[in-house]
Design an enzyme around this catalytic site. Structure first.
Site, PDB file in Angstrom:
ATOM      1  N   ASP A   1       0.869  -1.163   0.000  1.00  0.00           N
ATOM      2  CA  ASP A   1       0.000   0.000   0.000  1.00  0.00           C
ATOM      3  C   ASP A   1       0.912   1.221   0.000  1.00  0.00           C
ATOM      4  OD1 ASP A   1      -2.506   1.399   0.191  1.00  0.00           O
ATOM      5  OD2 ASP A   1      -2.008   1.811   2.276  1.00  0.00           O
TER       6      ASP A   1
ATOM      7  N   ASP B   1      -0.179   5.295   0.603  1.00  0.00           N
ATOM      8  CA  ASP B   1      -0.461   6.355   1.566  1.00  0.00           C
ATOM      9  C   ASP B   1      -0.625   5.744   2.956  1.00  0.00           C
ATOM     10  OD1 ASP B   1      -1.054   8.734   2.755  1.00  0.00           O
ATOM     11  OD2 ASP B   1      -2.859   9.140   1.603  1.00  0.00           O
TER      12      ASP B   1
ATOM     13  N   ASP C   1      -1.490  -0.323   6.021  1.00  0.00           N
ATOM     14  CA  ASP C   1      -1.704   0.394   7.282  1.00  0.00           C
ATOM     15  C   ASP C   1      -3.147   0.317   7.753  1.00  0.00           C
ATOM     16  OD1 ASP C   1      -2.525   2.215   5.132  1.00  0.00           O
ATOM     17  OD2 ASP C   1      -2.730   3.718   6.721  1.00  0.00           O
TER      18      ASP C   1
END
Length: 273
Positions: free
Chosen positions: A12, A14, A211
């Site tokens: 991932d 961001d 995240d």
């Protein structure tokens, strides 16, 4: 560990590699050390096409990836739509990156659209909502969302902001029509499958770094990937994890800590700095 070391890495972006336009600690070191390992970037953000995502990473001082390694939810949505209806017509709501991806395989048509496709970014207003509602109710257009995220994190003038995500932007269309949207992005499988296909790897051989438990980790777990949660985004250190999602294989506070865990778990897999 339950199986041999992974051979490919999905990341991932961001919240893992950067916040806003600032790289996160450890991002540069991680990308340098995995340069020789099959890896790809998977993001639910449909706003920018891969070329501009690669440009943004380079502007932050991170290595510029091959845009072919960047899989966005806009690309996944375009591929899915072309697979079920070649030459489809669509009405897109969201930033220009979504329309750019859809236009390659479909045709914009606000009067006869087969699909109303809702992404993220600016673009939703009263008129757009009205057009989309009438396409769904009047013409039977199918409602599609690029990703389910209710919110996304952003930085403006050095200040953290929470912005509406794809899930929030598709919600008015669903509420007005009573139609449940088809969602394409994580935790649904298309993004992971496209990335693994491009790397020539099986899901059982990959590890996903993310995240967010509800998208990154939940979707990877369903497909059988290894999972690594970095607590630099939606789940800060110390925050309890959701009970309804299997815990990640690695739960770390930083990318540097993740590399240290990998050195112990998979000796010799990641080159030393």
């Amino acid at each position: 560990m339950r199986r041999p070391a992974p051979s490919a890495i999905l990341l991932d972006m961001d919240g893992v590699l950067y916040h806003g336009d600032q790289p996160l600690p450890g991002a540069l070191g991680l990308l340098r050390r995995i340069a020789g390992i099959p890896h790809a970037f998977v993001t639910n953000n449909p706003i920018r096409p891969p070329e501009r995502v690669a440009d943004a990473l380079e502007a932050m001082g991170l290595p510029r990836p091959d845009p072919a390694r960047i899989i966005t939810s806009a690309l996944a949505t375009a591929r899915w739509l072309a697979g079920i209806r070649p030459g489809f017509r669509y009405f897109a709501v969201g930033a220009a990156g979504l329309d750019e991806a859809l236009r390659v395989v479909g045709e914009p048509d606000s009067e006869r659209a087969d699909f109303v496709v809702v992404g993220e970014g600016v673009g939703l207003d009263y008129e757009q909502l009205t057009i989309g509602i009438n396409l769904i109710l009047g013409r039977g257009a199918r409602l599609v969302g690029t990703n389910p995220d209710p919110t996304v994190d952003a930085m403006r003038d050095g200040r953290h902001l929470v912005l509406p995500g794809g899930g929030a932007l598709v919600a008015p269309f669903a509420a007005a029509t009573g139609v449940t949207p088809t969602i394409i992005g994580k935790p649904e499988p298309m993004l992971y499958e496209m990335a693994l296909e491009r790397l020539g790897q099986a899901a059982s051989d990959g590890i996903m770094i993310g995240d967010r438990m509800d998208t990154d980790i939940a979707g990877a777990e369903r497909l059988g990937l290894w999972t690594a949660l970095v607590r630099s985004g939606r789940h800060p250190p110390g925050r309890p994890l959701p009970d309804d999602i299997p815990p990640p294989d690695f739960d770390v506070t930083s990318l540097d800590e993740l590399l240290a865990h990998w050195s112990d778990a998979f000796p010799g897999w990641i080159p030393e700095a």
